[in-house]
Motif scaffolding. Structure first.
Motif, PDB file in Angstrom:
ATOM      1  N   LEU A  86       6.388 -11.966   0.805  1.00 52.57           N
ATOM      2  CA  LEU A  86       5.736 -10.920   1.585  1.00 52.57           C
ATOM      3  C   LEU A  86       5.165  -9.834   0.674  1.00 52.57           C
ATOM      4  N   SER A  87       5.925  -9.428  -0.344  1.00 45.85           N
ATOM      5  CA  SER A  87       5.423  -8.431  -1.294  1.00 45.85           C
ATOM      6  C   SER A  87       4.227  -8.971  -2.064  1.00 45.85           C
ATOM      7  N   ALA A  88       4.295 -10.244  -2.455  1.00 42.17           N
ATOM      8  CA  ALA A  88       3.173 -10.857  -3.174  1.00 42.17           C
ATOM      9  C   ALA A  88       1.939 -10.947  -2.283  1.00 42.17           C
ATOM     10  N   LEU A  89       2.137 -11.283  -1.014  1.00 45.98           N
ATOM     11  CA  LEU A  89       1.027 -11.338  -0.062  1.00 45.98           C
ATOM     12  C   LEU A  89       0.368  -9.968   0.073  1.00 45.98           C
ATOM     13  N   HIS A  90       1.181  -8.938   0.180  1.00 41.31           N
ATOM     14  CA  HIS A  90       0.663  -7.575   0.303  1.00 41.31           C
ATOM     15  C   HIS A  90      -0.174  -7.203  -0.914  1.00 41.31           C
ATOM     16  N   ARG A  91       0.350  -7.466  -2.103  1.00 37.22           N
ATOM     17  CA  ARG A  91      -0.365  -7.085  -3.325  1.00 37.22           C
ATOM     18  C   ARG A  91      -1.656  -7.890  -3.486  1.00 37.22           C
ATOM     19  N   SER A  92      -1.633  -9.145  -3.064  1.00 36.26           N
ATOM     20  CA  SER A  92      -2.846  -9.963  -3.144  1.00 36.26           C
ATOM     21  C   SER A  92      -3.923  -9.424  -2.214  1.00 36.26           C
ATOM     22  N   LEU A  93      -3.534  -9.067  -0.992  1.00 45.18           N
ATOM     23  CA  LEU A  93      -4.502  -8.503  -0.052  1.00 45.18           C
ATOM     24  C   LEU A  93      -5.031  -7.169  -0.563  1.00 45.18           C
ATOM     25  N   GLU A  94      -4.171  -6.376  -1.159  1.00 44.23           N
ATOM     26  CA  GLU A  94      -4.593  -5.096  -1.730  1.00 44.23           C
ATOM     27  C   GLU A  94      -5.625  -5.319  -2.838  1.00 44.23           C
ATOM     28  N   ALA A  95      -5.404  -6.337  -3.671  1.00 41.20           N
ATOM     29  CA  ALA A  95      -6.346  -6.652  -4.746  1.00 41.20           C
ATOM     30  C   ALA A  95      -7.681  -7.130  -4.175  1.00 41.20           C
ATOM     31  N   GLU A  96      -7.623  -7.911  -3.116  1.00 42.87           N
ATOM     32  CA  GLU A  96      -8.857  -8.410  -2.499  1.00 42.87           C
ATOM     33  C   GLU A  96      -9.678  -7.272  -1.903  1.00 42.87           C
ATOM     34  N   LEU A  97      -8.997  -6.317  -1.279  1.00 45.12           N
ATOM     35  CA  LEU A  97      -9.710  -5.165  -0.728  1.00 45.12           C
ATOM     36  C   LEU A  97     -10.348  -4.340  -1.837  1.00 45.12           C
ATOM     37  N   ARG A  98      -9.658  -4.231  -2.973  1.00 47.41           N
ATOM     38  CA  ARG A  98     -10.194  -3.475  -4.096  1.00 47.41           C
ATOM     39  C   ARG A  98     -11.422  -4.177  -4.681  1.00 47.41           C
ATOM     40  N   VAL A  99     -11.373  -5.490  -4.800  1.00 48.11           N
ATOM     41  CA  VAL A  99     -12.503  -6.245  -5.354  1.00 48.11           C
ATOM     42  C   VAL A  99     -13.713  -6.183  -4.429  1.00 48.11           C
ATOM     43  N   SER A 100     -13.469  -6.234  -3.116  1.00 45.07           N
ATOM     44  CA  SER A 100     -14.569  -6.210  -2.148  1.00 45.07           C
ATOM     45  C   SER A 100     -15.109  -4.808  -1.902  1.00 45.07           C
ATOM     46  N   GLY A 101     -14.404  -3.792  -2.429  1.00 43.71           N
ATOM     47  CA  GLY A 101     -14.841  -2.418  -2.230  1.00 43.71           C
ATOM     48  C   GLY A 101     -14.384  -1.806  -0.918  1.00 43.71           C
ATOM     49  N   ASP A 102     -13.475  -2.489  -0.222  1.00 39.81           N
ATOM     50  CA  ASP A 102     -12.989  -1.997   1.065  1.00 39.81           C
ATOM     51  C   ASP A 102     -11.685  -1.218   0.945  1.00 39.81           C
ATOM     52  N   ASP A 103     -11.218  -0.982  -0.271  1.00 39.62           N
ATOM     53  CA  ASP A 103      -9.941  -0.292  -0.443  1.00 39.62           C
ATOM     54  C   ASP A 103     -10.006   1.172  -0.028  1.00 39.62           C
ATOM     55  N   ALA A 104     -11.210   1.756   0.014  1.00 32.86           N
ATOM     56  CA  ALA A 104     -11.336   3.132   0.483  1.00 32.86           C
ATOM     57  C   ALA A 104     -11.271   3.195   2.006  1.00 32.86           C
ATOM     58  N   LYS A 105     -11.547   2.063   2.638  1.00 30.32           N
ATOM     59  CA  LYS A 105     -11.574   2.013   4.105  1.00 30.32           C
ATOM     60  C   LYS A 105     -10.205   1.667   4.678  1.00 30.32           C
ATOM     61  N   VAL A 106      -9.527   0.708   4.073  1.00 26.74           N
ATOM     62  CA  VAL A 106      -8.212   0.273   4.548  1.00 26.74           C
ATOM     63  C   VAL A 106      -7.185   0.521   3.462  1.00 26.74           C
ATOM     64  N   LYS A 107      -6.183   1.320   3.778  1.00 21.25           N
ATOM     65  CA  LYS A 107      -5.128   1.659   2.833  1.00 21.25           C
ATOM     66  C   LYS A 107      -3.928   0.737   3.036  1.00 21.25           C
ATOM     67  N   MET A 108      -3.308   0.366   1.920  1.00 22.31           N
ATOM     68  CA  MET A 108      -2.155  -0.526   1.936  1.00 22.31           C
ATOM     69  C   MET A 108      -0.909   0.235   1.479  1.00 22.31           C
ATOM     70  N   ILE A 109       0.165   0.127   2.253  1.00 18.75           N
ATOM     71  CA  ILE A 109       1.432   0.770   1.908  1.00 18.75           C
ATOM     72  C   ILE A 109       2.522  -0.297   1.901  1.00 18.75           C
TER      73      ILE A 109
END
Length: 364
Positions: free
Chosen positions: A240-263
């Motif tokens: 679950l932690s690995a899944l979270h970090r992978s999704l966070e990385a994908e949002l950062r690569v796509s430029g959507d990390d400013a729109k959706v925050k991951m905690i």
């Protein structure tokens, strides 16, 4: 008659000591105050006490500045959070931590959707300050059910903007050799595959929202400190932690990390029914957390619009350092902490308590 047990919590813990230090000696305003006191006593600038206090002030100030810059660089600017526009979805919100978080938001007038295997009533009977609340019977491990419930949430409350994934399977507490494949699969389905379902289905709605959204993953420190008797739970939480970090990385690569925050929440043992079968090995270093402590940290992080990692109690912040220690030191730390006997001790304690209750019944 059944015997009653009272849970006692130690007065002195590592967290209490660190909290005291951060609010006193390590508080950023303490060094300037000490410098003013020294100057009030006409202490010369060349005095050793003044020089040492100045160095102390510079180091502490630099630490706080770097800490702030690190958070800004790692997680970017905060998103705008307006509670009147937010729709909070809590999976596993019928009990424990999820129920508490759902109640906090409901009492603040926020629209809340609770997804769980059972329905729950969040009303307090007064209706004062209560937001729109929907309880949806749903197995989040079943993608079809999640899709159906998502449509209902959108129609009844609006597009979801905050997802707090608390759903978790009960802890089996059995050695891997004694654990059935069905039980292992159920844990993986509830703790890990359910997250895949809700993330894939809810994320597009957040990306479409004007102010974006926030995804909170409630994992566990046991995903890294894998204890004996918790193979299924630790494996699911590590994934679950690995899944979270992978999704966070994908949002950062796509430029959507400013729109959706991951905690990401990686906590120690919480005083909820889920952890009844686990006995904390060391209450000084690993105190049992009250659900309100974790709930307050999560709600505060979501309200701030920040992303980040929440680790409670204090020892949870050191698990990454534990991983780089020599294997022999790790083994020694595990032995001294008693982490690998926690589940066995709880099982023995439960067995003795059950036998005691049966003896009392026979005597009556």
């Amino acid at each position: 008659m059944p015997s009653t047990t009272t849970t006692t919590f130690p007065i002195l813990t590592l967290d209490l000591l660190l909290t005291t230090l951060t609010k006193s000696l390590l508080h950023p305003l303490t060094p300037p105050f000490l410098l003013l006191c020294l100057r009030a006593q006409a202490t010369p600038y060349t005095s050793p006490s003044f020089l040492l206090t100045s160095i102390y002030a510079l180091l502490l100030t630099a630490f706080h500045i770097l800490h702030h810059l690190n958070a800004q660089f790692a997680h970017g600017p905060s998103r705008t959070v307006d509670l009147s526009d937010e729709v909070v979805v809590v999976t596993g919100g019928a009990s424990g931590l999820g129920l508490l978080i759902a109640r906090i938001y409901a009492l603040r007038g926020v629209r809340v959707a609770v997804l769980d295997l059972i329905e729950v009533d969040l009303g307090d009977g007064s209706g004062i300050g209560m937001g729109e609340v929907g309880s949806y019977k749903c197995d989040v491990g079943d993608r079809g059910e999640v899709e159906s419930v998502l449509g209902r949430v959108e129609r009844e409350l609006g597009p979801p903007t905050v997802l707090i994934h608390c759903a978790a399977a009960r802890i089996n507490g059995l050695p891997l050799r004694q654990l059935s494949s069905h039980a292992f699969q159920k844990t993986i389905q509830t703790n890990l595959l359910a997250a895949v379902n809700v993330y894939q289905l809810f994320l597009p709605r957040m990306l479409e929202a004007p102010n974006g959204g926030t995804i909170v993953t409630v994992s566990s420190v046991l995903g890294q400190l894998c204890a004996a008797g918790l193979a299924d739970y630790s494996a699911s939480k590590a994934g679950l932690s690995a899944l979270h970090r992978s999704l966070e990385a994908e949002l950062r690569v796509s430029g959507d990390d400013a729109k959706v925050k991951m905690i990401l929440v990686e906590s120690g043992q919480i005083a909820t029914p889920l952890f009844e079968s686990v006995k904390t090995p060391n209450r000084f270093f690993a105190p049992v957390l009250e659900p309100v402590q974790v709930a307050q940290a999560i709600v505060s992080a979501v309200d701030s619009g920040r992303g980040g990692v929440i680790r409670l109690p204090a020892f949870a912040m050191l698990v990454n350092w534990y991983a780089v220690l020599p294997a022999s030191v790790q083994r020694l730390a595990r032995y001294l902490s008693g982490i690998d006997s926690a589940v066995a001790q709880a099982a023995d304690s439960s067995g003795r308590q059950l036998q005691s209750e049966l003896d009392h019944v026979k005597e009556d």
